[in-house]
Design a protein around this motif. Sequence first.
Motif, mmCIF file in Angstrom:
data_model
loop_
_atom_site.group_PDB
_atom_site.id
_atom_site.type_symbol
_atom_site.label_atom_id
_atom_site.label_comp_id
_atom_site.label_asym_id
_atom_site.label_seq_id
_atom_site.Cartn_x
_atom_site.Cartn_y
_atom_site.Cartn_z
ATOM 1 N N GLY A 75 0.812 -1.219 0.000
ATOM 2 C CA GLY A 75 0.000 0.000 0.000
ATOM 3 C C GLY A 75 0.845 1.269 0.000
ATOM 4 O O GLY A 75 0.350 2.348 0.353
ATOM 5 N N LYS A 76 2.098 1.165 -0.425
ATOM 6 C CA LYS A 76 2.988 2.336 -0.426
ATOM 7 C C LYS A 76 2.449 3.447 -1.310
ATOM 8 O O LYS A 76 2.380 4.600 -0.910
ATOM 9 N N ASN A 77 2.081 3.078 -2.549
ATOM 10 C CA ASN A 77 1.612 4.099 -3.481
ATOM 11 C C ASN A 77 0.350 4.780 -2.960
ATOM 12 O O ASN A 77 0.193 5.998 -3.063
ATOM 13 N N ASP A 79 8.675 6.801 -3.111
ATOM 14 C CA ASP A 79 7.988 5.512 -3.037
ATOM 15 C C ASP A 79 9.015 4.457 -3.446
ATOM 16 O O ASP A 79 9.282 4.287 -4.629
ATOM 17 N N ARG A 80 9.589 3.782 -2.480
ATOM 18 C CA ARG A 80 10.760 2.891 -2.578
ATOM 19 C C ARG A 80 12.032 3.711 -2.780
ATOM 20 O O ARG A 80 12.030 4.743 -3.463
ATOM 21 N N ARG A 108 -3.285 -8.342 -1.539
ATOM 22 C CA ARG A 108 -3.580 -7.074 -2.228
ATOM 23 C C ARG A 108 -2.941 -7.048 -3.614
ATOM 24 O O ARG A 108 -3.559 -6.590 -4.582
ATOM 25 N N ARG A 118 -5.008 -6.777 -7.021
ATOM 26 C CA ARG A 118 -4.719 -5.694 -7.972
ATOM 27 C C ARG A 118 -4.482 -6.279 -9.367
ATOM 28 O O ARG A 118 -5.005 -5.768 -10.359
ATOM 29 N N ARG A 125 -1.322 -4.137 -14.421
ATOM 30 C CA ARG A 125 -0.431 -4.474 -13.305
ATOM 31 C C ARG A 125 -0.387 -5.978 -13.037
ATOM 32 O O ARG A 125 -0.739 -6.430 -11.938
ATOM 33 N N GLU A 164 6.436 -10.923 -6.890
ATOM 34 C CA GLU A 164 5.117 -10.882 -6.229
ATOM 35 C C GLU A 164 4.512 -12.273 -6.084
ATOM 36 O O GLU A 164 3.753 -12.530 -5.152
ATOM 37 N N ASP A 215 -1.105 -0.018 7.658
ATOM 38 C CA ASP A 215 -2.286 0.588 7.055
ATOM 39 C C ASP A 215 -2.489 2.006 7.528
ATOM 40 O O ASP A 215 -3.496 2.376 8.127
HETATM 41 N N1 LIG Z 1 -5.251 0.209 3.440
HETATM 42 C C1 LIG Z 1 -5.649 -0.535 2.402
HETATM 43 N N2 LIG Z 1 -6.706 -1.364 2.528
HETATM 44 C C2 LIG Z 1 -7.115 -2.137 1.490
HETATM 45 N N3 LIG Z 1 -6.545 -2.126 0.264
HETATM 46 C C3 LIG Z 1 -5.491 -1.318 0.084
HETATM 47 C C4 LIG Z 1 -4.984 -0.482 1.133
HETATM 48 N N4 LIG Z 1 -3.921 0.207 0.656
HETATM 49 C C5 LIG Z 1 -3.771 -0.184 -0.621
HETATM 50 N N5 LIG Z 1 -4.721 -1.083 -0.970
HETATM 51 C C6 LIG Z 1 -4.869 -1.739 -2.285
HETATM 52 O O1 LIG Z 1 -3.834 -2.707 -2.386
HETATM 53 C C7 LIG Z 1 -3.265 -2.708 -3.693
HETATM 54 C C8 LIG Z 1 -1.790 -2.381 -3.588
HETATM 55 O O2 LIG Z 1 -1.659 -1.033 -3.147
HETATM 56 P P1 LIG Z 1 -0.494 -0.118 -3.686
HETATM 57 O O3 LIG Z 1 -0.428 -0.138 -5.177
HETATM 58 O O4 LIG Z 1 -0.628 1.190 -3.010
HETATM 59 O O5 LIG Z 1 0.743 -0.935 -3.085
HETATM 60 P P2 LIG Z 1 2.302 -0.749 -3.283
HETATM 61 O O6 LIG Z 1 2.913 -1.044 -1.958
HETATM 62 O O7 LIG Z 1 2.609 0.578 -3.880
HETATM 63 O O8 LIG Z 1 2.623 -1.938 -4.296
HETATM 64 P P3 LIG Z 1 3.895 -2.222 -5.251
HETATM 65 O O9 LIG Z 1 5.142 -2.079 -4.452
HETATM 66 O O10 LIG Z 1 3.675 -3.631 -5.670
HETATM 67 O O11 LIG Z 1 3.819 -1.237 -6.398
HETATM 68 C C9 LIG Z 1 -4.054 -1.698 -4.519
HETATM 69 O O12 LIG Z 1 -5.036 -2.381 -5.242
HETATM 70 C C10 LIG Z 1 -4.658 -0.777 -3.455
HETATM 71 O O13 LIG Z 1 -5.865 -0.213 -3.888
#
Ligand SMILES: Nc1ncnc2c1ncn2[C@@H]1O[C@H](COP(=O)(O)OP(=O)(O)OP(=O)(O)O)[C@@H](O)[C@H]1O
Length: 211
Positions: free
Chosen positions: A14-16, A96-97, A151, A155, A162, A168, A198
């Motif tokens: 959920g970083k993004n 982000d990373r 998640r 996605r 994606r 992954e 979260d």
């Molecule tokens: N708090 C949350 N509760 C539920 N779903 C979430 C939450 N935060 C993010 N998501 C969902 O989880 C998925 C991954 O989120 P996101 O793309 O932000 O992750 P990320 O850490 O950036 O991933 P990556 O490193 O793989 O790019 C997305 O579909 C997003 O909508």
Amino acid sequence: MGQLIAVEGLDGAGKNTLVTALVDRWRSDGLRVWTLTFPRYGASVTADLAAEALHGRHGDLRDSVYAMALMFALDRADAAAEIRAAVADHDIVLLDRYVASNAAYNAARLGQDSDGEVVEWVRHLEFDRFGLPAPDHHVLLGVPPRVAMDRAAHRAATDASRPQDLYERDSDLQLRVDGVYRQLAQSNWMSPWLSTADGDVADLAARLSRE
Ligand SMILES: Nc1ncnc2c1ncn2[C@@H]1O[C@H](COP(=O)(O)OP(=O)(O)OP(=O)(O)O)[C@@H](O)[C@H]1O
Ligand SMILES: Cc1cn([C@H]2C[C@H](O)[C@@H](COP(=O)(O)O)O2)c(=O)[nH]c1=O
């Protein structure tokens, strides 16, 4: 000079989503915020090569942990001047990373821990030789690995742009990455880490502004 903050965590953690919420919040508070996501897909040949490797191409490149680490590091090296300029011109620069991703994923691939050789190699290459600025803070998005993996899978099932990559899909790797991230956080490998699960965005923004 602004604060440089790196957001770290597993694929799908959920970083993004968190970065987008923090940017919205800080901008609505009137702060000048600049953000960048690594890898810089579409802007960096080495980031794109690494992505292709993670999606099944360039097997010989992917099999070499150090070659993959170098690909990601070169992507960041190309952005070093841009990041330094952004820190000079903004209140907050949110990444982000960043370098810790390279340490955590590649140590995990090799089965090393946070004292492993590749962790020190990445630190020396990126900070000392490429001159990347050290973050003032790291935010570790510490959601349980199973949640992050679900998640990422969800996605991929709902967003054709994606698809899941090889990291992954590898649940053992994700568990090891989680372990290395926790070790890096506890050992203060770089700078203070704030942990959030979260992210309560308001709480996190307040904690970061108090630091
Ligand atoms: N708090 C949350 N509760 C539920 N779903 C979430 C939450 N935060 C993010 N998501 C969902 O989880 C998925 C991954 O989120 P996101 O793309 O932000 O992750 P990320 O850490 O950036 O991933 P990556 O490193 O793989 O790019 C997305 O579909 C997003 O909508
Ligand atoms: C920046 C960076 C990333 N990785 C790993 C982490 C991910 O599994 C992939 C791609 O990142 P994304 O967030 O899924 O787009 O690559 C890495 O090993 N080293 C790095 O520096």
